[in-house]
Scaffold this motif. Structure first.
Motif, PDB file in Angstrom:
ATOM      1  N   UNK A 173       0.828  -1.217   0.000  1.00 39.59           N
ATOM      2  CA  UNK A 173      -0.067   0.033  -0.010  1.00 39.59           C
ATOM      3  C   UNK A 173       0.954   1.262  -0.119  1.00 39.59           C
ATOM      4  N   UNK A 174       2.242   0.992  -0.284  1.00 40.43           N
ATOM      5  CA  UNK A 174       2.987   2.002  -0.325  1.00 40.43           C
ATOM      6  C   UNK A 174       4.111   1.981  -1.354  1.00 40.43           C
ATOM      7  N   UNK A 175       5.242   2.487  -1.307  1.00 44.61           N
ATOM      8  CA  UNK A 175       6.422   2.374  -2.341  1.00 44.61           C
ATOM      9  C   UNK A 175       7.179   1.234  -2.010  1.00 44.61           C
ATOM     10  N   UNK A 176       7.136   0.829  -0.977  1.00 44.75           N
ATOM     11  CA  UNK A 176       8.378  -0.140  -0.684  1.00 44.75           C
ATOM     12  C   UNK A 176       8.212  -1.312  -1.336  1.00 44.75           C
ATOM     13  N   UNK A 177       6.982  -2.126  -1.270  1.00 39.82           N
ATOM     14  CA  UNK A 177       6.938  -3.315  -1.989  1.00 39.82           C
ATOM     15  C   UNK A 177       6.910  -3.367  -3.519  1.00 39.82           C
ATOM     16  N   UNK A 178       6.308  -1.899  -3.845  1.00 44.31           N
ATOM     17  CA  UNK A 178       6.703  -1.821  -5.530  1.00 44.31           C
ATOM     18  C   UNK A 178       7.905  -1.825  -5.984  1.00 44.31           C
ATOM     19  N   UNK A 198      -1.508   6.206  -2.985  1.00 41.04           N
ATOM     20  CA  UNK A 198      -0.191   6.034  -3.600  1.00 41.04           C
ATOM     21  C   UNK A 198      -0.177   5.320  -4.764  1.00 41.04           C
ATOM     22  N   UNK A 199      -1.604   4.914  -5.320  1.00 40.52           N
ATOM     23  CA  UNK A 199      -1.548   3.987  -6.327  1.00 40.52           C
ATOM     24  C   UNK A 199      -1.004   4.239  -7.274  1.00 40.52           C
ATOM     25  N   UNK A 200      -0.835   5.298  -8.213  1.00 39.06           N
ATOM     26  CA  UNK A 200      -0.354   5.952  -9.223  1.00 39.06           C
ATOM     27  C   UNK A 200       1.262   5.825  -9.144  1.00 39.06           C
ATOM     28  N   UNK A 201       1.622   6.476  -8.152  1.00 37.91           N
ATOM     29  CA  UNK A 201       2.980   6.364  -7.880  1.00 37.91           C
ATOM     30  C   UNK A 201       3.713   5.050  -7.671  1.00 37.91           C
ATOM     31  N   UNK A 202       2.964   4.137  -6.972  1.00 35.95           N
ATOM     32  CA  UNK A 202       3.629   2.969  -6.979  1.00 35.95           C
ATOM     33  C   UNK A 202       3.520   2.143  -7.920  1.00 35.95           C
ATOM     34  N   UNK A 203       2.597   2.144  -8.856  1.00 38.15           N
ATOM     35  CA  UNK A 203       2.974   1.314 -10.279  1.00 38.15           C
ATOM     36  C   UNK A 203       3.552   1.743 -11.196  1.00 38.15           C
ATOM     37  N   UNK A 204       3.722   3.149 -11.218  1.00 42.32           N
ATOM     38  CA  UNK A 204       4.883   3.774 -12.050  1.00 42.32           C
ATOM     39  C   UNK A 204       6.007   3.346 -11.645  1.00 42.32           C
ATOM     40  N   UNK A 205       6.390   3.483 -10.205  1.00 45.55           N
ATOM     41  CA  UNK A 205       7.848   2.968  -9.710  1.00 45.55           C
ATOM     42  C   UNK A 205       7.938   1.527 -10.051  1.00 45.55           C
TER      43      UNK A 205
END
Length: 331
Positions: A173-178, A198-205
């Protein structure tokens, strides 16, 4: 542009318990939902680990997956997810290796890094375990090794489990696991059903940093979507008040047992609570067929997700089954 017809549909269930129901009722309803999803051609049916919550019956995920797998024949069953800080990787490998041995080619293992519980319950779960969420990358690597082929000199094996190659998904639900999923070349499921900010930021990363692996040659994104689909917008909005009350209870720290729908929410929440519930359900799809179609197409246009995994927490299990019918008829 990704179309509904090109997108895999799946279900995430927490075996919700009604105010007048029992855990047994909730577990039987989960099986009925899994069977219905299978009959409609859904890809997978996942259950999630949560603890010390009186309205959720899915705490023992591996046990529940075995029950669901025994009662179905095709649909993939899995965890969405196992909260890895609560468990030793060896035990998880043995549990899911056993499931894979019994139901070959049908088992998924989604891994989360949160405890799935309050701090007091997290301590009760771990007892003598020295690990923490900070150990998640090392625990994932250990689990991958236990589910992979035996290596020369390997002194500890999971039996069953070794060489089972149970597919692993990383959840977040954040950037760590992405970032971790990208580095390991693993499929990634974002918890937009409760943390959409954080959906768009996480999947883009995840897509930008993705490194092909032995299990995946390109990024694979799954998004969680709360669903209340009915034959009309009005009916869906009425049924959704159960979901609103459930999220409101979570925010307030009250009982999570599902409450029946109500005609009007205005007397049940304060304006700031309504705003908090709406933020929590930022990607929820609630409505009759045309509204559901429009909102899902808009979500797919913005995210290009490969798969949508729907939560559907409704008071009446027949209404849950009908939601899947309405959704499927849009394809």
């Amino acid at each position: 542009m990704r179309r509904l017809a090109d997108t895999r549909f799946s279900i995430l269930d927490l075996a919700p318990i009604r105010d007048d129901g029992t855990p047994a009722d909730a577990l039987h309803n989960a099986l009925a939902l899994a069977r219905h999803a299978e009959s409609l051609g859904f890809e997978r049916f996942w259950v999630a680990e949560h603890h010390n919550m009186d309205g959720i019956a899915s705490s023992a995920t591996a046990v529940l997956i075995g029950y669901l797998a025994a009662g179905t024949s095709r649909i993939r069953l899995g965890a969405g997810g196992v909260m890895l800080p609560n468990h030793s990787p060896l035990v998880v490998a043995e549990q899911f290796g056993t499931l894979e041995a019994l139901y070959p080619g049908r088992i998924d293992l989604g891994l989360g890094r949160a405890p799935g519980a309050d701090p007091f319950t997290a301590r009760a779960l771990r007892r003598d375990r020295l690990g923490s969420p900070d150990d998640f990358p090392q625990d994932v690597e250990e689990l991958q090794a236990l589910l992979g082929p035996r290596q020369p000199g390997q002194s500890v094996i999971a039996m069953p489990g070794i060489n089972s190659r149970v597919p692993i998904w990383l959840l977040g639900s954040s950037l760590f696991s992405a970032r971790l999923a990208a580095a390991k070349g693993l499929p990634y499921a974002f918890a937009s059903h409760f943390a959409p900010q954080y959906m768009h930021q996480a999947i883009a990363l995840y897509r930008e940093e993705f490194q092909p692996s032995d299990v995946l040659d390109r990024p694979q994104v799954m998004l969680g979507v709360p669903l209340v689909a009915a034959d009309s917008n009005e009916e869906a909005e009425y049924l959704a008040t159960t979901l609103y009350q459930r999220v409101l209870a979570l925010i307030r720290g009250h009982s999570l047992r599902m409450q029946p729908p109500v005609a009007d929410m205005r007397d049940l929440w304060l304006p700031q609570e309504q705003e908090a519930v709406n933020n929590f359900l930022g990607v929820a799809v609630i409505g009759g067929p045309e509204r559901v179609r429009e909102r899902l197409e808009r979500l797919l246009d913005r995210t290009q997700a490969d798969e949508l995994i729907f939560t559907c927490d409704l008071y009446d299990n027949a209404a849950r089954l009908r939601s899947l019918d309405v959704l499927t008829n849009l394809r």
